[in-house]
Design an enzyme around this catalytic site. Structure first.
Site, PDB file in Angstrom:
ATOM      1  CD  GLU A  97      -2.874  -1.164   2.388  1.00 49.75           C
ATOM      2  OE1 GLU A  97      -4.032  -1.593   2.231  1.00 49.75           O
ATOM      3  OE2 GLU A  97      -2.435  -0.783   3.493  1.00 49.75           O
ATOM      4  CB  CYS A 110       2.911   7.379   3.473  1.00 45.96           C
ATOM      5  SG  CYS A 110       3.512   6.103   4.597  1.00 45.96           S
ATOM      6  CB  CYS A 117       7.287  -5.234   8.302  1.00 49.34           C
ATOM      7  SG  CYS A 117       8.688  -4.559   9.238  1.00 49.34           S
ATOM      8  CB  CYS A 121       6.746  -2.821  15.684  1.00 56.02           C
ATOM      9  SG  CYS A 121       8.454  -2.358  15.291  1.00 56.02           S
ATOM     10  CB  CYS A 124       3.207  -1.958  13.418  1.00 56.85           C
ATOM     11  SG  CYS A 124       3.244  -1.549  11.662  1.00 56.85           S
ATOM     12  CB  CYS A 357       0.782   6.440  11.602  1.00 62.86           C
ATOM     13  SG  CYS A 357       2.429   5.887  12.081  1.00 62.86           S
TER      14      CYS A 357
END
Length: 383
Positions: A97, A110, A117, A121, A124, A357
Site C-alpha cells: 500500500e 507515504c 515486515c 513491532c 503495527c 500510521c
C-alpha cells in the site's frame, strides 16, 4: 520480433549513473539518459514513442529493451478527509500500500519498501501481516511516479464547479515523500538507496533532501551506512524511554538497544549536516504514556538536535492496545516541551480507510517470516 516485456529493463529502477550505463549499452551517449529522465519524471511520460526529441532509431531500441512500468493498482480508497490509499500489486498474490495525505501547504506521499515486515513491532498492523519480500527499486520509485500521474489525472478530470473535499482543497501533488509505509527501509538497503537518489536527482523528482524522510525501527549498522551515501531526513521509531519496554514494543531493540541507537542518530546528523532527527512515539494507553515516561524521554534527548512526533495509536483488528486519551497525550507533550525537547502531536488522517500510521496491512499471503519474536539476531538485511 521484440524482446518479451518481462525481459525488458524497467527504467524506473535505474539511477542516473545506471541509466547512463544502460543507454551506452544501446549505443547512445550519456546525455540521452538525462533526456529520458526529463520525459519520465518531469513530464510523466512512459511511452517512448512520445519522446519527440529522441532519435527514432533510439526510441525503437528503447521499445525493444526497456519499459516504464509502475506497480499495478488493485484498489483505490478515498477518505472523507481527502486522504487516498492505493493497494498495489506486487505479484499474483501479494500486494502493498501507499497513501497520499493532502494538506493546504503540501502533499505527502507515504510509500512502502517491503511486502509486509519482519520486525514484529507489536503495535503495527503491517508487522502482523508477516513478511514476503523486498520491493525492487523500480517498485519503490514507481509508487511516486504512479501517484504523481494519478493525482494529475484526478485534478484534470475533476469538475471545477464541484466543491472540493474538505482536506483536498489544498495541495494535490506530491511535494514530500516519506518511507513510512509497509516494511523496514534499511532492511532493503540495496534497493532503497538508489530510489532515494532518483527522488533527489535534479533530473529525477528533484525533491529537497528535507522533503524526503526515511523512517527506521533502528537498524544501527545501516544508519551508519546510510550516513555515507545519502542525506535524506531521518525518522526513528523510539516508542519507549527504556530498553525493557522498547524490547517489548520494538523487538529489534534487543539487538540494537537505545544506548547504541542514539549515538548512530547523532552520527548521521554530524555526517550529513542535518538539522534534527525525528523520533516517532506511538501513544499507547497505560503502556508508555505516563508523565514519568515523558520525563525519561526528555532526559534521553535533551541537548541534542531532536524532535518528538507523538502519534495517537491507530487500532487494527486483534490488537491488545488502545489509544491514549487526548489529555494524556497533551500532558506528555507538555512535559517534553517544558524540558526543552520539541514535540508535536501528529494529526490522525485516513483512519476511516485504515490508512493512518500503523494501519497499513496490504496483502501478504506467502510469509517467509511471520514473527520476529526472539529471533532478532537472524533478521535478514539486504546489503
Amino acid at each position: 520480433m521484440s524482446t518479451p516485456a518481462t525481459e525488458r529493463t524497467n527504467l524506473l529502477g535505474l539511477s542516473r549513473p545506471a541509466l547512463e550505463s544502460f543507454v551506452a549499452q544501446l549505443g547512445s551517449r550519456p546525455f540521452r539518459a538525462r533526456q529520458l529522465m526529463n520525459w519520465i519524471y518531469k513530464r510523466g511520460t512512459g511511452e517512448f514513442a512520445a519522446m519527440s526529441d529522441l532519435a527514432r532509431d533510439f526510441r525503437a531500441r528503447l521499445a525493444a529493451h526497456a519499459e516504464v512500468r509502475p506497480p499495478e493498482i488493485v484498489r483505490v480508497q478515498r477518505s472523507a478527509d481527502g486522504t487516498v490509499k492505493w493497494l498495489l500489486r506486487a505479484d499474483a498474490s501479494q500486494a502493498f500500500e501507499m497513501v497520499f495525505i493532502p494538506e493546504p501547504d503540501r502533499g505527502t506521499l507515504c510509500i512502502s519498501s517491503q511486502v509486509g515486515c519482519a520486525l514484529d513491532c507489536s503495535f503495527c498492523a503491517t508487522a502482523q501481516q508477516g513478511f514476503n519480500r523486498n520491493l525492487t527499486t523500480a517498485e519503490i520509485v514507481g509508487q511516486v511516479w504512479l501517484a504523481a500521474l494519478e493525482l494529475a489525472r484526478g485534478a484534470a478530470s475533476a469538475d471545477p464547479a464541484a466543491p472540493a473535499p474538505a482536506a483536498a482543497a489544498g495541495e494535490r501533488r506530491v511535494t514530500n515523500v516519506v518511507l513510512m509505509g509497509m516494511g523496514e527501509p534499511l532492511a532493503n538497503f540495496r534497493n532503497v538507496v538508489p530510489a532515494l537518489e532518483i527522488l533527489l536527482d535534479d533530473f529525477g523528482f528533484d525533491l529537497s533532501r528535507r522533503r524526503v524522510t526515511l523512517s527506521t525501527s533502528g537498524l544501527v549498522p545501516q544508519i551508519y551506512r546510510l550516513a555515507e551515501v545519502s542525506n535524506v531526513a531521518l525518522a526513528v521509531s523510539l516508542h519507549a524511554p527504556d530498553d525493557a519496554l522498547r524490547n517489548e514494543l520494538v523487538p529489534i531493540n534487543r539487538k540494537h538497544p537505545i544506548g547504541e541507537l542514539l549515538p548512530a542518530c547523532w552520527h548521521y546528523l554530524d555526517e550529513q549536516n542535518g538539522r534534527s532527527v525525528t523520533f516517532e512515539y506511538v501513544m499507547l494507553d497505560g503502556v508508555n504514556d505516563s508523565p514519568a515516561q515523558a520525563r525519561a524521554v526528555a532526559r534521553l534527548l535533551k541537548g541534542h538536535p531532536a524532535k518528538v512526533n507523538l502519534i495517537p495509536f491507530n487500532p487494527f483488528p486483534g490488537t491488545r492496545y488502545t489509544r491514549s486519551p487526548a489529555p494524556v497525550i497533551q500532558r506528555f507533550r507538555d512535559e517534553l516541551l517544558q524540558r526543552g525537547v520539541l514535540a508535536t502531536v501528529r494529526r490522525t488522517r485516513g483512519e476511516d480507510i485504515d490508512a493512518a500510521c500503523g494501519q497499513l496491512a496490504g496483502r501478504v499471503i506467502d510469509r517467509t517470516t511471520v514473527r520476529l519474536g526472539n529471533k532478532v539476531i537472524g533478521v535478514a538485511v539486504q546489503p
